[in-house]
Scaffold this active site. Structure first.
Site, short mmCIF file in Angstrom:
data_model
loop_
_atom_site.label_atom_id
_atom_site.label_comp_id
_atom_site.label_asym_id
_atom_site.label_seq_id
_atom_site.Cartn_x
_atom_site.Cartn_y
_atom_site.Cartn_z
N LYS A 190 -1.64 -7.81 -8.99
CA LYS A 190 -2.51 -7.83 -7.88
C LYS A 190 -2.15 -6.76 -7.00
O LYS A 190 -0.99 -6.65 -6.27
CB LYS A 190 -2.63 -8.99 -7.11
CG LYS A 190 -3.89 -9.06 -5.98
CD LYS A 190 -3.54 -9.67 -4.40
CE LYS A 190 -2.89 -8.91 -3.71
NZ LYS A 190 -3.72 -7.79 -2.94
N SER A 243 5.31 -7.13 3.58
CA SER A 243 5.67 -7.51 4.98
C SER A 243 6.61 -8.84 4.99
O SER A 243 6.49 -9.64 4.09
CB SER A 243 4.51 -7.47 5.75
OG SER A 243 3.71 -8.57 5.19
N GLU A 251 -5.02 -4.13 -1.89
CA GLU A 251 -6.57 -3.85 -1.82
C GLU A 251 -6.62 -2.51 -1.05
O GLU A 251 -7.99 -2.10 -0.96
CB GLU A 251 -7.17 -5.18 -1.01
CG GLU A 251 -6.80 -5.30 0.45
CD GLU A 251 -5.60 -5.96 0.75
OE1 GLU A 251 -5.03 -5.94 1.84
OE2 GLU A 251 -4.66 -6.33 -0.58
N ARG A 252 -5.81 -2.03 -0.37
CA ARG A 252 -5.90 -0.77 0.39
C ARG A 252 -5.98 0.56 -0.41
O ARG A 252 -6.37 1.48 -0.30
CB ARG A 252 -5.10 -0.55 1.41
CG ARG A 252 -4.98 -1.44 2.64
CD ARG A 252 -3.98 -1.60 3.60
NE ARG A 252 -3.90 -2.61 4.52
CZ ARG A 252 -3.13 -2.60 5.73
NH1 ARG A 252 -2.11 -1.60 5.81
NH2 ARG A 252 -3.06 -3.51 6.45
N GLU A 275 9.71 -3.69 12.91
CA GLU A 275 9.58 -2.35 11.76
C GLU A 275 8.21 -1.66 12.24
O GLU A 275 7.35 -2.18 11.95
CB GLU A 275 9.51 -3.05 10.52
CG GLU A 275 9.40 -2.08 9.40
CD GLU A 275 9.50 -2.18 7.84
OE1 GLU A 275 9.87 -1.69 6.92
OE2 GLU A 275 8.77 -3.49 7.66
N CYS A 292 9.60 1.46 3.18
CA CYS A 292 10.71 0.47 3.32
C CYS A 292 11.99 1.10 3.58
O CYS A 292 12.87 0.54 4.19
CB CYS A 292 10.64 -0.77 2.39
SG CYS A 292 11.01 -0.03 0.82
N PHE A 311 1.02 -1.27 -0.05
CA PHE A 311 0.07 0.12 -0.10
C PHE A 311 0.76 1.44 0.10
O PHE A 311 0.29 2.30 -0.31
CB PHE A 311 -0.92 -0.03 1.16
CG PHE A 311 -0.28 0.25 2.40
CD1 PHE A 311 -0.01 1.57 3.00
CD2 PHE A 311 0.35 -0.85 3.43
CE1 PHE A 311 0.73 1.75 4.08
CE2 PHE A 311 0.98 -0.46 4.58
CZ PHE A 311 1.20 0.85 4.79
#
Length: 527
Positions: free
Chosen positions: A202, A255, A205-206, A410, A310, A178
């Site tokens: 893909k 993640s 979804e956020r 993190e 990140c 996201f």
């Protein structure tokens, strides 16, 4: 709440793919995010939808489908059907599409940035940076005519030549996070497509809106039907990609838990997998550094994008007398403006969700409970008019030690851990004992110190007076150790290698076969 004045600036492209719902709009006007299958944007037939909320207001923006198994398979089938013709398309044609694509991205920069701010929450300036860093990958993909060149050696034996060429893998797939809704998809499908692969993406979804808009622009640029497809969802769609036998390679950014799952499951099914995972990036501050520049760099790298990068610089290691700069660092961080990302002067917007906010606040509290000091606590920040938003202000935690949960995890929020070290050797040891290897930086005016640091630290990307050392696309994103799984990194030469494979041809053409025989002029005899 995004104002109608703000929405009125959007082009039809932006309005269609932003999936905006004004607060006053009746329910039937709600836009639903579509699948992209074989060149068509199609509403899903699923009964399972995900509500996408504006992080600044927690009001509904759009509904994202969990694509059905039939829809996901249709996307792969479309990619497989398009693969042969696309691979046989000339490299100049594929290059030309990328040239047009990069032009269309530039033309629609404002709409793409507005969508990112609406769905993800980051400031408009930061959203534009998100698009620009992805655009640079597209521009680099335009150099495919030299990037994809092979190798040849004539005369490896008498009358024998050998040449190697890089050919596409086939159907590839990408799963994106996201935090960079434009940049990370652009790390993936442009390089895959320009080298002759077809793709199933893909997006998160956020905030899938930017990926949908980019796909529309790619089609407008000339990408044929089936070359790029988009599905949506959560665990089921991820597992579908890992298991589908027609998908040859998977790119993932996200993640640790998801990355390890995708790497192990995808690899077990014989797929190439590249996975960028979690990080804990350290900035080592030497006492001889330029103080003004260093403090500004620390604030920007730690708190920009609300810390949801990140490559965010989430740990400052203050060496020797540099520890005395901490009060000034706190004062600079206090001046950063926390508000909705579309408002003028915003320095950082909300984090992505209420759950993310709660996790960040829990980790801050864990640091306090374990003995850290918090000279700046962003949990109490108030944003007038946006009380329902997911806001966390800049937070500085001092006296942090490597055994604390707030250091080991993190945090992925606007939180800077501060650790004190007596020497540079001690600082290097702290970095090398951390399991992650995405990025780090040293702030110093000593070339000798910088050289020692870059030689001894075991991290994949290092900045010298550069807080976020993300390489430009002529290089590759080279996170290492616990921050990366796979053999080939993202973009640059490594990215091209990931999306292609070698094919080597050895030919024998005997010299004597080229000699011309004397012409026969007599009547042929049937003997």
């Amino acid at each position: 709440m995004i104002s109608h004045k703000f929405l009125s600036k959007l082009t039809p492209l932006g309005a269609r793919f932003l999936s905006v719902v004004p607060q006053e709009a009746p329910a039937q006007e709600l836009y639903k995010t579509h699948n992209l299958i074989n060149g068509e944007f199609l509403e899903s037939s699923t009964n399972d939808w995900i509500d996408l909320m504006n992080p600044a207001t927690n009001t509904l923006v759009t509904r994202v489908p969990k694509s059905t198994p039939e829809e996901m398979q249709a996307a792969v089938d479309a990619a497989k059907a398009a693969q042969r013709d696309w691979a046989n398309t000339s490299v100049l044609t594929r290059q030309g599409i990328m040239f047009r694509f990069q032009h269309l991205i530039k033309e629609n920069m404002a709409e793409l940035s507005a969508n990112i701010t609406l769905e993800q929450g980051k400031t408009l300036a930061d959203a534009e940076g998100d698009v620009i860093r992805g655009l640079q990958i597209v521009e680099h993909a335009c150099s495919v005519t030299s990037l994809q060149m092979g190798e040849t050696m004539p005369g490896v034996s008498k009358d024998m030549d050998t040449y190697s060429i890089r050919v596409p893998l086939g159907v590839c797939a990408g799963i994106t996070p996201f935090n960079f809704p434009a940049m990370i998809p652009l790390w993936m499908f442009p390089m895959a497509n320009v080298t002759g692969n077809t793709y199933v993406l893909k997006p998160s979804e956020r905030d899938p809106g930017a990926a949908m808009m980019l796909a529309k622009l790619a089609i407008e640029a000339g990408l044929p039907k089936g070359v790029l497809n988009i599905i949506h969802g959560t665990h089921d769609s991820v597992n579908f990609i890992c298991d589908n036998p027609d998908i040859r390679a998977i790119s993932f950014v996200g993640s640790n838990a998801a990355g390890h799952h995708i790497y192990e499951r995808g690899s077990k099914n014989g797929k190439r997998v590249q996975a960028n995972l979690a990080a804990k990036n350290h900035g080592v501050v030497m006492p001889d550094a330029n103080k003004e520049n260093t403090l500004n760099q620390l604030c920007g790298a730690a708190f920009g994008a609300a810390g949801q990068r990140c490559m965010a610089l989430s740990v400052a290691v203050m060496v020797g007398e540099a520890r005395n700069w901490i009060p000034e660092l706190v004062e600079r961080a206090k001046k950063l403006k926390v508000t909705a990302g579309n408002l003028p002067g915003a320095d950082l917007g909300p984090v992505i969700s209420p759950e993310s906010k709660a996790r960040i606040e829990r980790l801050i509290q864990s640091g306090l409970d374990q003995g850290a000091e918090v000279p700046l606590d962003g949990r109490t920040v108030q944003v007038p008019g946006y009380e329902a938003g997911n806001f966390v202000g800049p937070t500085i935690m001092n006296k942090v030690t490597p055994d604390m949960e707030c250091y080991k995890e993190e945090i992925f929020g606007p939180v800077l851990n501060v650790i004190e070290a007596e020497t540079m050797d001690e600082a290097i040891a702290i970095l090398n004992e951390n399991p992650y290897g995405n990025g780090c930086a040293i702030f110093t005016n000593s070339g000798a110190a910088a050289r020692k640091f870059t030689n001894e630290v075991d991290v994949g990307q290092i900045g010298v007076n550069v807080p976020i050392p993300v390489p430009l696309p002529m290089f590759s994103f080279t996170g290492s150790r616990g921050s990366f799984l796979g053999d080939s990194n993202f973009y640059g030469k490594a990215g091209l290698n990931f999306y292609s494979q070698w094919k080597t041809v050895t030919t024998l053409w005997k010299e004597e076969d080229a000699k011309t025989a004397t012409a026969e002029v007599a009547m042929p005899r049937m003997q």
